[in-house]
Design a protein around this motif. Structure first.
Motif, PDB file in Angstrom:
ATOM      1  N   GLY A 169      35.408  34.709  40.451  1.00  0.00           N
ATOM      2  CA  GLY A 169      36.316  35.114  39.290  1.00  0.00           C
ATOM      3  C   GLY A 169      37.758  35.300  39.529  1.00  0.00           C
ATOM      4  O   GLY A 169      38.345  34.279  39.533  1.00  0.00           O
ATOM      5  N   PRO A 170      38.312  36.462  40.092  1.00  0.00           N
ATOM      6  CA  PRO A 170      39.824  36.537  40.289  1.00  0.00           C
ATOM      7  C   PRO A 170      39.998  35.515  41.391  1.00  0.00           C
ATOM      8  O   PRO A 170      41.114  35.100  41.320  1.00  0.00           O
ATOM      9  N   GLY A 171      39.316  35.318  42.473  1.00  0.00           N
ATOM     10  CA  GLY A 171      39.450  34.525  43.403  1.00  0.00           C
ATOM     11  C   GLY A 171      39.739  33.029  42.994  1.00  0.00           C
ATOM     12  O   GLY A 171      40.766  32.294  43.375  1.00  0.00           O
ATOM     13  N   SER A 172      38.860  32.384  42.214  1.00  0.00           N
ATOM     14  CA  SER A 172      38.863  31.125  41.631  1.00  0.00           C
ATOM     15  C   SER A 172      40.119  31.133  40.858  1.00  0.00           C
ATOM     16  O   SER A 172      40.897  30.138  40.651  1.00  0.00           O
ATOM     17  N   GLU A 173      40.322  32.099  39.945  1.00  0.00           N
ATOM     18  CA  GLU A 173      41.715  32.034  39.023  1.00  0.00           C
ATOM     19  C   GLU A 173      42.830  31.906  39.733  1.00  0.00           C
ATOM     20  O   GLU A 173      43.677  31.484  39.430  1.00  0.00           O
ATOM     21  N   GLN A 174      42.785  32.691  40.865  1.00  0.00           N
ATOM     22  CA  GLN A 174      44.108  32.483  41.913  1.00  0.00           C
ATOM     23  C   GLN A 174      44.468  31.030  42.149  1.00  0.00           C
ATOM     24  O   GLN A 174      45.578  30.786  41.934  1.00  0.00           O
ATOM     25  N   LEU A 175      43.413  30.465  42.669  1.00  0.00           N
ATOM     26  CA  LEU A 175      43.435  29.113  43.038  1.00  0.00           C
ATOM     27  C   LEU A 175      43.624  28.099  41.763  1.00  0.00           C
ATOM     28  O   LEU A 175      44.255  27.091  41.908  1.00  0.00           O
ATOM     29  N   ARG A 176      43.113  28.516  40.793  1.00  0.00           N
ATOM     30  CA  ARG A 176      43.385  27.493  39.745  1.00  0.00           C
ATOM     31  C   ARG A 176      44.627  27.384  39.120  1.00  0.00           C
ATOM     32  O   ARG A 176      44.891  26.515  38.297  1.00  0.00           O
ATOM     33  N   THR A 177      45.614  28.390  39.367  1.00  0.00           N
ATOM     34  CA  THR A 177      46.955  28.549  38.692  1.00  0.00           C
ATOM     35  C   THR A 177      47.999  28.060  39.913  1.00  0.00           C
ATOM     36  O   THR A 177      49.179  28.083  39.661  1.00  0.00           O
ATOM     37  N   GLN A 178      47.415  27.583  40.999  1.00  0.00           N
ATOM     38  CA  GLN A 178      48.413  26.937  41.966  1.00  0.00           C
ATOM     39  C   GLN A 178      48.005  25.731  42.108  1.00  0.00           C
ATOM     40  O   GLN A 178      47.000  25.257  42.715  1.00  0.00           O
ATOM     41  N   TRP A 179      48.907  24.847  41.874  1.00  0.00           N
ATOM     42  CA  TRP A 179      48.797  23.404  41.632  1.00  0.00           C
ATOM     43  C   TRP A 179      49.982  22.688  42.081  1.00  0.00           C
ATOM     44  O   TRP A 179      49.948  21.595  42.733  1.00  0.00           O
ATOM     45  N   GLY A 180      51.287  23.303  42.050  1.00  0.00           N
ATOM     46  CA  GLY A 180      52.409  22.896  42.291  1.00  0.00           C
ATOM     47  C   GLY A 180      52.674  22.257  43.985  1.00  0.00           C
ATOM     48  O   GLY A 180      51.960  22.998  44.832  1.00  0.00           O
ATOM     49  N   ILE A 181      53.720  21.609  44.255  1.00  0.00           N
ATOM     50  CA  ILE A 181      53.914  21.355  45.713  1.00  0.00           C
ATOM     51  C   ILE A 181      55.229  21.696  45.828  1.00  0.00           C
ATOM     52  O   ILE A 181      55.765  21.543  47.116  1.00  0.00           O
ATOM     53  N   GLY A 182      56.070  22.092  44.665  1.00  0.00           N
ATOM     54  CA  GLY A 182      57.549  22.253  45.377  1.00  0.00           C
ATOM     55  C   GLY A 182      58.297  20.879  45.433  1.00  0.00           C
ATOM     56  O   GLY A 182      58.035  20.082  45.580  1.00  0.00           O
ATOM     57  N   ASP A 183      59.593  21.240  45.171  1.00  0.00           N
ATOM     58  CA  ASP A 183      60.599  20.312  44.922  1.00  0.00           C
ATOM     59  C   ASP A 183      61.619  20.193  46.234  1.00  0.00           C
ATOM     60  O   ASP A 183      62.544  19.514  46.183  1.00  0.00           O
ATOM     61  N   SER A 184      61.389  21.074  46.954  1.00  0.00           N
ATOM     62  CA  SER A 184      62.180  21.271  48.168  1.00  0.00           C
ATOM     63  C   SER A 184      61.531  21.984  49.334  1.00  0.00           C
ATOM     64  O   SER A 184      60.236  22.453  49.154  1.00  0.00           O
ATOM     65  N   ILE A 185      62.103  21.985  50.596  1.00  0.00           N
ATOM     66  CA  ILE A 185      61.625  22.922  51.524  1.00  0.00           C
ATOM     67  C   ILE A 185      61.294  24.430  51.082  1.00  0.00           C
ATOM     68  O   ILE A 185      60.412  24.987  51.510  1.00  0.00           O
ATOM     69  N   ARG A 186      62.561  24.879  50.565  1.00  0.00           N
ATOM     70  CA  ARG A 186      62.314  26.454  50.090  1.00  0.00           C
ATOM     71  C   ARG A 186      61.230  26.498  48.944  1.00  0.00           C
ATOM     72  O   ARG A 186      60.574  27.786  49.308  1.00  0.00           O
ATOM     73  N   ALA A 187      61.156  25.766  48.193  1.00  0.00           N
ATOM     74  CA  ALA A 187      60.077  25.918  47.268  1.00  0.00           C
ATOM     75  C   ALA A 187      58.911  25.707  47.841  1.00  0.00           C
ATOM     76  O   ALA A 187      57.781  26.585  47.685  1.00  0.00           O
ATOM     77  N   SER A 188      58.349  24.692  48.650  1.00  0.00           N
ATOM     78  CA  SER A 188      57.196  24.614  49.372  1.00  0.00           C
ATOM     79  C   SER A 188      56.875  25.767  50.328  1.00  0.00           C
ATOM     80  O   SER A 188      55.592  26.353  50.250  1.00  0.00           O
ATOM     81  N   GLN A 189      57.816  26.415  50.852  1.00  0.00           N
ATOM     82  CA  GLN A 189      57.700  27.799  51.747  1.00  0.00           C
ATOM     83  C   GLN A 189      57.489  28.723  50.759  1.00  0.00           C
ATOM     84  O   GLN A 189      56.545  29.538  51.221  1.00  0.00           O
ATOM     85  N   ALA A 190      57.980  29.045  49.652  1.00  0.00           N
ATOM     86  CA  ALA A 190      57.470  29.995  48.790  1.00  0.00           C
ATOM     87  C   ALA A 190      55.946  29.902  48.229  1.00  0.00           C
ATOM     88  O   ALA A 190      55.363  30.935  48.124  1.00  0.00           O
ATOM     89  N   LEU A 191      55.686  28.678  48.067  1.00  0.00           N
ATOM     90  CA  LEU A 191      54.390  28.430  47.575  1.00  0.00           C
ATOM     91  C   LEU A 191      53.479  28.699  48.771  1.00  0.00           C
ATOM     92  O   LEU A 191      52.244  29.140  48.384  1.00  0.00           O
ATOM     93  N   GLN A 192      53.751  28.327  50.030  1.00  0.00           N
ATOM     94  CA  GLN A 192      52.876  28.942  51.155  1.00  0.00           C
ATOM     95  C   GLN A 192      52.892  30.222  51.086  1.00  0.00           C
ATOM     96  O   GLN A 192      51.804  30.644  51.620  1.00  0.00           O
ATOM     97  N   GLN A 193      53.789  30.932  51.021  1.00  0.00           N
ATOM     98  CA  GLN A 193      54.023  32.373  51.073  1.00  0.00           C
ATOM     99  C   GLN A 193      52.950  33.028  50.183  1.00  0.00           C
ATOM    100  O   GLN A 193      52.271  34.043  50.478  1.00  0.00           O
ATOM    101  N   LYS A 194      52.974  32.327  48.900  1.00  0.00           N
ATOM    102  CA  LYS A 194      51.925  32.865  47.948  1.00  0.00           C
ATOM    103  C   LYS A 194      50.637  32.648  48.207  1.00  0.00           C
ATOM    104  O   LYS A 194      49.580  33.429  48.213  1.00  0.00           O
ATOM    105  N   HIS A 195      50.458  31.450  48.962  1.00  0.00           N
ATOM    106  CA  HIS A 195      49.039  31.058  49.401  1.00  0.00           C
ATOM    107  C   HIS A 195      48.747  31.899  50.465  1.00  0.00           C
ATOM    108  O   HIS A 195      47.336  32.392  50.482  1.00  0.00           O
ATOM    109  N   GLU A 196      49.387  32.174  51.441  1.00  0.00           N
ATOM    110  CA  GLU A 196      49.250  33.277  52.497  1.00  0.00           C
ATOM    111  C   GLU A 196      48.435  34.688  51.846  1.00  0.00           C
ATOM    112  O   GLU A 196      47.612  35.221  52.202  1.00  0.00           O
TER     113      GLU A 196
END
Length: 575
Positions: A169-196
């Motif tokens: 349920g909630p776990g799969s929904e969290q992953l379902r909304t995360q698809w981007g890779i970012g357009d810069s190092i800072r954006a990718s790091q922000a996505l990594q922090q969210k993934h952590e």
């Protein structure tokens, strides 16, 4: 029965002393308080054990005969007897041990005695009660164990469903909304922090999964046949969901790590291209050829570093594209075409942009390389022109210091004259070489759009040295030609026979030879005068004196010959 009244001291007439206590003059060892305490303990044990047996029998029989709904009631309501079975059993064992002893622990002196009849009768009763209690208590423990196992199974099943429901349920929904890779190092790091953060939430449920898996494994090892199927199904369901979710988390983490590496390489490459472009946009004015070679090497190194960076970017980009193409395998039925297309377009756009920037830099490097090579040629021409001036100066110096002799005869003087012409040819070629180099510098400066460098001191020096060399050479040629004329005329006269005076009727020839010789001697003492007013002599004074000595000797011979022709009768003096 007949009642007899006797005094205490006469009781032994009717009762044996061993059956009378000390109070009545007998030897019977008896402690009434101890017997009373034992009796109270026995009666208490009998009462508690009988009550406990009834309760345990009711519980055990109710568990065997009751319905499934009754079996599933709370343990606090049906499985707690009024007294502790362990305590009752412990009391019974202690009582039986006391009854089986031949003496009381509390009697004075510890003298052995024979138990009373009621005590002997109490032993089998206590033993029977203990046997019944052990049997019922064992059944009771088994009933509790079964009910505890069932309760544990229900708790495990409930926790398993909690884990499964959250992950799906909630776990799969969290992953379902995360698809981007970012357009810069800072954006990718922000996505990594969210993934952590998402991983941290999943870790709590994974810890519950590990604990549940251990509990299920323990139940499988000690469970009944009827529970094995259900436990294995729970374990399989839990493992499938957790492993699938963990693999998706790992995939997402790897994707973000690959994106971060891609953007990091892209940023490094962009900085390298900016540095190379900045270097190419600055107009340089190297001081010498070594500086140019160093600049060219630096450009080549930077371009090679850019090539390696672009190659690494392509490898990282292709690896990231491959991972993105596999992303749809766990998309939960969601259409990720749009998200993937944005990511793919971004990656390809970055690589194409870097390729174009690299190509522009390569073109500019080619132009800068051509300019640098032209500057190398310019410096080389200037250096060689300066060297030509040095060579011409050395030739001038050699002409003044070593080209001194005028020859002892006409033949030797002609040889010296021929050598001098060759020497002049070398100097002429050196001068022409220097002029050509300076003309090349003018053309190169026009191509490089820089101020003509040949207008410095090289061209004036070259012309000045060449002018000096020309004047000096002309003076040398004049002296050699005069010497050739002198030696030729003198040798011709000296070789004529004295018996033929008619060949020398005109004494003017002698006068001309003497005039040429004296003129040559006078010329040897005159310095070479240059346009700037400076003067130079051929060789040292001793060298000039040595060269003049040969002329003087030949002049003496000519004078003697002249005198002989004027006075034929005179004898020829020794030379």
């Amino acid at each position: 029965m007949q009642v007899i009244l006797v005094s205490a001291n006469k009781l032994t007439r009717y009762i044996e002393p061993c059956q009378l206590t000390e109070d009545f003059g007998g030897t019977l060892t008896y402690d009434h308080m101890d017997w009373l305490n034992k009796r109270l303990v026995f009666e208490k044990f009998t009462k508690e054990s009988t009550s406990l047996l009834d309760e345990l029998a009711l519980i055990n029989n109710g568990s065997d005969k009751g319905t499934q709904q009754e079996k599933e009631r709370s343990i606090d309501l049906n499985f707690l007897p009024s007294v502790d079975p362990e305590t009752v059993l412990q009391t019974g064992h202690e009582l039986l041990s006391e009854l089986q002893q031949r003496r009381f622990n509390g009697s004075d002196g510890g003298v052995s005695w024979s138990p009373m009849d009621d005590e002997l009768l109490a032993q089998p009763q206590v033993m029977k009660l203990l046997d019944s209690l052990r049997e019922q208590y064992t059944r009771y423990q088994e009933v509790c164990r079964q009910r505890s196992k069932r309760t544990q199974l229900e708790e495990i099943q409930q926790k398993v469903m909690q884990v499964v429901n959250w992950l799906e349920g909630p776990g799969s929904e969290q992953l379902r909304t995360q698809w981007g890779i970012g357009d810069s190092i800072r954006a990718s790091q922000a996505l990594q922090q969210k993934h952590e953060e998402i991983e941290s939430q999943h870790s709590e449920w994974f810890a519950v999964y590990v604990e549940l898996n251990q509990q299920i494994a323990a139940l499988l090892n000690a469970g009944d046949e009827e529970d094995l199927v259900e436990l294995k199904a729970l374990q399989q369901q839990l493992s499938d969901v957790c492993y699938r979710q963990a693999s998706q988390l790992e995939f997402r983490q790897n994707l973000l790590q690959a994106a971060l590496e891609f953007h990091s390489v892209a940023q490094d490459l962009s900085q390298q291209l900016d540095g190379l472009l900045g270097m190419l946009c600055v107009d340089v004015a190297p001081a010498d050829g070594a500086s140019i070679q160093q600049t060219l090497k630096l450009l080549e190194d930077k371009l090679k570093s850019v090539d390696l960076g672009l190659q690494g970017l392509r490898e990282k980009g292709q690896s990231l594209l491959d991972q993105i193409s596999n992303q749809a395998s766990w998309a939960y039925g969601k259409d990720v075409t749009i998200e993937n297309k944005e990511n793919v377009d971004h990656i390809q756009g970055v690589m194409e942009d870097m390729q174009l920037r690299k190509q522009r830099c390569e073109d500019m490097v080619d132009v800068r390389r051509l300019k640098m090579l032209q500057m190398v040629q310019l410096f080389k021409c200037e250096e060689d022109a300066a060297q030509a001036v040095e060579w011409l100066s050395e030739l001038l110096d050699a002409l003044l210091k070593t080209h001194i002799r005028l020859g002892d005869d006409a033949q030797e003087t002609k040889v010296l004259l021929e050598k001098h012409r060759k020497f002049v040819d070398v100097a002429q070629s050196t001068y022409d070489y220097g002029r050509q180099l300076l003309q090349a510098t003018v053309v190169l400066c026009q191509s490089l759009r820089c101020t003509s460098r040949s207008s410095g001191d090289t061209l004036p020096r070259l012309n000045r040295v060449w002018k000096q060399f020309t004047i000096t050479s002309e003076e040398r040629v004049y002296r050699l030609e005069t010497a050739v004329a002198f030696h030729s005329s003198a040798e011709k006269i000296l070789q004529e026979c004295p018996e033929q005076p008619e060949a020398f009727n005109e004494m003017e020839q002698f006068d001309e030879i003497e005039a040429v010789g004296k003129s040559l001697l006078d010329r040897l003492t005159v310095p070479v005068v240059y346009p700037d007013g400076s003067e130079q002599y051929f060789g040292s004074p001793s060298d000039m004196a040595s060269a003049a000595e040969h002329i003087r000797e030949k002049l003496k011979l000519v004078s003697l010959k002249k005198q002989q022709l004027r006075q034929p009768e005179a004898t020829t003096p020794e030379s």
